[in-house]
Design a protein around this motif. Structure first.
Motif, PDB file in Angstrom:
ATOM      1  N   VAL A  45     -12.047  -7.513  -0.804  1.00  7.08           N
ATOM      2  CA  VAL A  45     -11.340  -7.357   0.478  1.00  7.08           C
ATOM      3  C   VAL A  45     -10.242  -6.304   0.351  1.00  7.08           C
ATOM      4  CG1 VAL A  45      -9.761  -8.505   2.080  1.00  7.08           C
ATOM      5  CG2 VAL A  45     -11.865  -9.644   1.375  1.00  7.08           C
ATOM      6  N   TYR A  46      -9.507  -6.316  -0.757  1.00 13.49           N
ATOM      7  CA  TYR A  46      -8.461  -5.320  -0.985  1.00 13.49           C
ATOM      8  C   TYR A  46      -9.068  -3.918  -0.968  1.00 13.49           C
ATOM      9  CZ  TYR A  46      -4.840  -2.626  -3.437  1.00 13.49           C
ATOM     10  OH  TYR A  46      -3.905  -1.681  -3.785  1.00 13.49           O
ATOM     11  N   GLY A  47     -10.157  -3.738  -1.705  1.00 12.07           N
ATOM     12  CA  GLY A  47     -10.809  -2.436  -1.747  1.00 12.07           C
ATOM     13  C   GLY A  47     -11.278  -1.987  -0.377  1.00 12.07           C
ATOM     14  N   TRP A  48     -11.861  -2.914   0.384  1.00 13.33           N
ATOM     15  CA  TRP A  48     -12.370  -2.590   1.719  1.00 13.33           C
ATOM     16  C   TRP A  48     -11.240  -2.199   2.672  1.00 13.33           C
ATOM     17  CZ3 TRP A  48     -11.398  -5.242   6.364  1.00 13.33           C
ATOM     18  CH2 TRP A  48     -12.143  -4.795   7.457  1.00 13.33           C
ATOM     19  N   VAL A  49     -10.164  -2.996   2.697  1.00 12.54           N
ATOM     20  CA  VAL A  49      -9.100  -2.743   3.672  1.00 12.54           C
ATOM     21  C   VAL A  49      -8.292  -1.503   3.304  1.00 12.54           C
ATOM     22  CG1 VAL A  49      -7.253  -4.149   2.618  1.00 12.54           C
ATOM     23  CG2 VAL A  49      -7.374  -3.900   5.109  1.00 12.54           C
ATOM     24  N   VAL A  50      -8.124  -1.223   2.016  1.00 15.96           N
ATOM     25  CA  VAL A  50      -7.388  -0.012   1.615  1.00 15.96           C
ATOM     26  C   VAL A  50      -8.209   1.233   1.951  1.00 15.96           C
ATOM     27  CG1 VAL A  50      -6.562   1.318  -0.367  1.00 15.96           C
ATOM     28  CG2 VAL A  50      -5.953  -1.093  -0.141  1.00 15.96           C
ATOM     29  N   ARG A  51      -9.512   1.202   1.665  1.00 11.59           N
ATOM     30  CA  ARG A  51     -10.353   2.360   2.024  1.00 11.59           C
ATOM     31  C   ARG A  51     -10.353   2.590   3.526  1.00 11.59           C
ATOM     32  NH1 ARG A  51     -13.630   0.433  -2.272  1.00 11.59           N
ATOM     33  NH2 ARG A  51     -14.726  -0.956  -0.826  1.00 11.59           N
ATOM     34  N   ARG A  52     -10.378   1.497   4.285  1.00 12.60           N
ATOM     35  CA  ARG A  52     -10.451   1.601   5.738  1.00 12.60           C
ATOM     36  C   ARG A  52      -9.131   2.096   6.349  1.00 12.60           C
ATOM     37  NH1 ARG A  52     -13.923  -0.415   9.539  1.00 12.60           N
ATOM     38  NH2 ARG A  52     -13.052  -0.890  11.601  1.00 12.60           N
ATOM     39  N   THR A  53      -8.010   1.622   5.840  1.00 13.65           N
ATOM     40  CA  THR A  53      -6.712   1.970   6.436  1.00 13.65           C
ATOM     41  C   THR A  53      -6.076   3.216   5.833  1.00 13.65           C
ATOM     42  OG1 THR A  53      -5.584   0.454   4.899  1.00 13.65           O
ATOM     43  CG2 THR A  53      -6.209  -0.423   7.067  1.00 13.65           C
ATOM     44  N   GLU A  54      -6.405   3.545   4.587  1.00 13.23           N
ATOM     45  CA  GLU A  54      -5.789   4.701   3.944  1.00 13.23           C
ATOM     46  C   GLU A  54      -6.754   5.864   3.744  1.00 13.23           C
ATOM     47  OE1 GLU A  54      -3.414   3.796   0.486  1.00 13.23           O
ATOM     48  OE2 GLU A  54      -2.852   1.823   1.253  1.00 13.23           O
ATOM     49  N   GLY A  55      -8.048   5.607   3.919  1.00  9.29           N
ATOM     50  CA  GLY A  55      -9.040   6.672   3.818  1.00  9.29           C
ATOM     51  C   GLY A  55      -9.093   7.332   2.456  1.00  9.29           C
ATOM     52  N   ARG A  56      -9.050   6.532   1.399  1.00 10.67           N
ATOM     53  CA  ARG A  56      -9.073   7.083   0.039  1.00 10.67           C
ATOM     54  C   ARG A  56      -9.841   6.169  -0.894  1.00 10.67           C
ATOM     55  NH1 ARG A  56      -5.895   4.343  -3.530  1.00 10.67           N
ATOM     56  NH2 ARG A  56      -4.364   2.877  -2.645  1.00 10.67           N
ATOM     57  N   GLU A  57     -10.147   6.685  -2.068  1.00  9.82           N
ATOM     58  CA  GLU A  57     -10.761   5.860  -3.100  1.00  9.82           C
ATOM     59  C   GLU A  57      -9.697   4.942  -3.703  1.00  9.82           C
ATOM     60  OE1 GLU A  57     -13.943   5.428  -4.154  1.00  9.82           O
ATOM     61  OE2 GLU A  57     -14.384   6.579  -2.340  1.00  9.82           O
ATOM     62  N   VAL A  58     -10.071   3.726  -4.002  1.00  6.48           N
ATOM     63  CA  VAL A  58      -9.111   2.753  -4.539  1.00  6.48           C
ATOM     64  C   VAL A  58      -9.045   2.929  -6.052  1.00  6.48           C
ATOM     65  CG1 VAL A  58      -8.411   0.329  -4.535  1.00  6.48           C
ATOM     66  CG2 VAL A  58      -9.786   1.218  -2.661  1.00  6.48           C
ATOM     67  N   GLU A 119      -1.974 -12.561  -6.345  1.00  3.23           N
ATOM     68  CA  GLU A 119      -0.557 -12.202  -6.392  1.00  3.23           C
ATOM     69  C   GLU A 119      -0.359 -10.754  -6.811  1.00  3.23           C
ATOM     70  OE1 GLU A 119       1.734 -15.018  -8.631  1.00  3.23           O
ATOM     71  OE2 GLU A 119       1.014 -16.724  -7.453  1.00  3.23           O
ATOM     72  N   GLU A 120      -1.173 -10.269  -7.739  1.00  5.82           N
ATOM     73  CA  GLU A 120      -1.034  -8.869  -8.147  1.00  5.82           C
ATOM     74  C   GLU A 120      -1.477  -7.917  -7.049  1.00  5.82           C
ATOM     75  OE1 GLU A 120       0.671  -7.785 -10.821  1.00  5.82           O
ATOM     76  OE2 GLU A 120       1.056  -9.938 -10.780  1.00  5.82           O
ATOM     77  N   LEU A 121      -2.529  -8.276  -6.324  1.00 12.22           N
ATOM     78  CA  LEU A 121      -2.963  -7.426  -5.218  1.00 12.22           C
ATOM     79  C   LEU A 121      -1.874  -7.343  -4.150  1.00 12.22           C
ATOM     80  CD1 LEU A 121      -6.691  -8.529  -4.743  1.00 12.22           C
ATOM     81  CD2 LEU A 121      -5.826  -6.505  -5.929  1.00 12.22           C
ATOM     82  N   MET A 122      -1.247  -8.463  -3.853  1.00 14.01           N
ATOM     83  CA  MET A 122      -0.211  -8.486  -2.813  1.00 14.01           C
ATOM     84  C   MET A 122       1.073  -7.802  -3.264  1.00 14.01           C
ATOM     85  SD  MET A 122      -0.463 -12.153  -0.838  1.00 14.01           S
ATOM     86  CE  MET A 122      -0.640 -13.193  -2.282  1.00 14.01           C
ATOM     87  N   PHE A 123       1.569  -8.174  -4.450  1.00 15.30           N
ATOM     88  CA  PHE A 123       2.894  -7.715  -4.857  1.00 15.30           C
ATOM     89  C   PHE A 123       2.906  -6.353  -5.535  1.00 15.30           C
ATOM     90  CE2 PHE A 123       3.911 -12.093  -4.022  1.00 15.30           C
ATOM     91  CZ  PHE A 123       5.207 -12.028  -3.547  1.00 15.30           C
ATOM     92  N   ARG A 124       1.931  -6.070  -6.368  1.00 14.36           N
ATOM     93  CA  ARG A 124       1.908  -4.770  -7.029  1.00 14.36           C
ATOM     94  C   ARG A 124       0.975  -3.798  -6.312  1.00 14.36           C
ATOM     95  NH1 ARG A 124       5.172  -8.455  -8.999  1.00 14.36           N
ATOM     96  NH2 ARG A 124       3.374  -9.702  -9.600  1.00 14.36           N
ATOM     97  N   GLY A 125      -0.212  -4.256  -5.910  1.00 14.56           N
ATOM     98  CA  GLY A 125      -1.159  -3.365  -5.257  1.00 14.56           C
ATOM     99  C   GLY A 125      -0.713  -2.907  -3.888  1.00 14.56           C
ATOM    100  N   LEU A 126      -0.070  -3.796  -3.130  1.00 12.06           N
ATOM    101  CA  LEU A 126       0.364  -3.442  -1.783  1.00 12.06           C
ATOM    102  C   LEU A 126       1.869  -3.207  -1.695  1.00 12.06           C
ATOM    103  CD1 LEU A 126      -1.892  -5.818   0.346  1.00 12.06           C
ATOM    104  CD2 LEU A 126      -2.186  -3.371  -0.078  1.00 12.06           C
ATOM    105  N   LEU A 127       2.664  -4.254  -1.884  1.00 12.56           N
ATOM    106  CA  LEU A 127       4.104  -4.132  -1.658  1.00 12.56           C
ATOM    107  C   LEU A 127       4.765  -3.097  -2.563  1.00 12.56           C
ATOM    108  CD1 LEU A 127       5.080  -7.872  -1.083  1.00 12.56           C
ATOM    109  CD2 LEU A 127       4.830  -6.059   0.620  1.00 12.56           C
ATOM    110  N   PHE A 128       4.591  -3.233  -3.872  1.00  9.99           N
ATOM    111  CA  PHE A 128       5.241  -2.280  -4.783  1.00  9.99           C
ATOM    112  C   PHE A 128       4.765  -0.864  -4.519  1.00  9.99           C
ATOM    113  CE2 PHE A 128       5.211   0.310  -8.617  1.00  9.99           C
ATOM    114  CZ  PHE A 128       6.555   0.295  -8.946  1.00  9.99           C
ATOM    115  N   ARG A 129       3.468  -0.674  -4.404  1.00  9.43           N
ATOM    116  CA  ARG A 129       2.914   0.665  -4.236  1.00  9.43           C
ATOM    117  C   ARG A 129       3.385   1.318  -2.938  1.00  9.43           C
ATOM    118  NH1 ARG A 129      -1.499   2.374  -1.540  1.00  9.43           N
ATOM    119  NH2 ARG A 129      -2.298   0.257  -1.220  1.00  9.43           N
ATOM    120  N   LEU A 130       3.371   0.574  -1.847  1.00  7.77           N
ATOM    121  CA  LEU A 130       3.728   1.148  -0.556  1.00  7.77           C
ATOM    122  C   LEU A 130       5.240   1.375  -0.413  1.00  7.77           C
ATOM    123  CD1 LEU A 130       1.238  -0.873   1.653  1.00  7.77           C
ATOM    124  CD2 LEU A 130       1.052   1.511   0.930  1.00  7.77           C
TER     125      LEU A 130
END
Length: 278
Positions: A45-58, A119-130
């Motif tokens: 789901v993380y890979g799908w939503v990031v590709r869809r909203t950011e238009g890039r390779e994860v 937790e890593e997808l939410m806190f490091r993959g999304l929040l920290f990165r963005l």
């Protein structure tokens, strides 16, 4: 808006999966299957939503080298927690009473797999990165680390000290691990190795969530600063020191590799010159 969509997608998988794992906690093998399935679903789901909203390779979840990175993270997390337990034991704060429960460890494996990944997808993959994209590495590490610690105040035997300890030893460390490696596999592995070592192997309380039925039947005793008290060894000064030390190492690697992101400065456009027509 993209942040909201990304968070909602990952949080939805996390909540559904966590509910299923907890509901199946009396069946260790079902908990294992559901936990691993939740982790896999969250990654997809993380890979799908990031590709869809950011238009890039994860790239942070690239398959090439993923197994080696995950394995490296697990080893670091396990070794770190084992070192903490050894130090607490040498001070008389950790006691093994016998062999614990294999089935209990199996169930904990599934639970910790789901927790580490989501937790890593939410806190490091999304929040920290963005947040890092706008505020830079240092502020993002501070803000998301503190938020990660505060989240643990929701646990049954949580305390302000426990949340502070988690922010320092885990929130900062895991963000630094991501900054150093620029992939999520190492932080995921580190998070899982740490948690599974605590609950699944050494049989101690994990982040104030009550007793764990791991491979060892064990208890802790002594002052809160030594053993962590009801919050578990994560509230021990040994753990805080170990996490802080590893944070420094990861940040040094991030700096050496040129991975530190500077805060984006706002540019002020100069006013357009007026043109006089004569």
């Amino acid at each position: 808006m993209r942040v909201v969509k990304q968070l909602l997608a990952v949080v939805a998988v996390s909540l559904v999966g966590s509910w299923a794992v907890v509901a199946a906690q009396d069946n260790a093998w079902l908990s294992l299957i559901l936990g691993v399935a939740t982790a896999a679903a969250a990654i997809m789901v993380y890979g799908w939503v990031v590709r869809r909203t950011e238009g890039r390779e994860v790239t942070e979840l690239a398959r090439d080298g993923a197994a080696a990175r995950l394995h490296r993270g697990v080893l670091i997390g396990f070794a770190m927690f084992a070192a903490v337990i050894v130090n607490i034991a040498l001070m008389g704060g950790y006691h093994v009473h016998g062999i614990g429960s294999v089935s209990g460890a199996v169930g904990i494996f599934g639970l910790m797999a789901a927790a580490a990944v989501t937790e890593e997808l939410m806190f490091r993959g999304l929040l920290f990165r963005l947040v890092e994209e706008r505020l830079g590495t240092w502020l993002s590490l501070l803000l998301t680390g503190v938020l990660f610690g505060l989240m643990h105040l929701l646990n049954p035997d949580a305390s302000l000290w426990g949340a502070t300890a988690i922010a320092i030893e885990a929130g900062f460390m895991l963000a630094a691990a991501y900054a150093a490696t620029r992939n999520l596999w190492v932080p995921i592995g580190l998070h899982f190795g740490w948690n599974f070592a605590a609950g699944g192997v050494f049989g101690v309380v994990v982040s104030g969530n009550g007793e764990s039925a791991g491979l060892l039947d064990a208890t802790t005793s002594g002052s809160t600063l030594l053993s962590g008290g009801d919050f578990g060894p994560e509230g021990s000064l040994y753990t805080v020191a170990a996490g802080a030390a590893l944070t420094v190492v990861f940040l040094w690697l991030a700096h050496r590799r040129g991975h530190i992101v500077r805060r984006r400065r706002r540019t002020v456009e100069a006013p357009a010159e007026s043109v006089t027509v004569s």
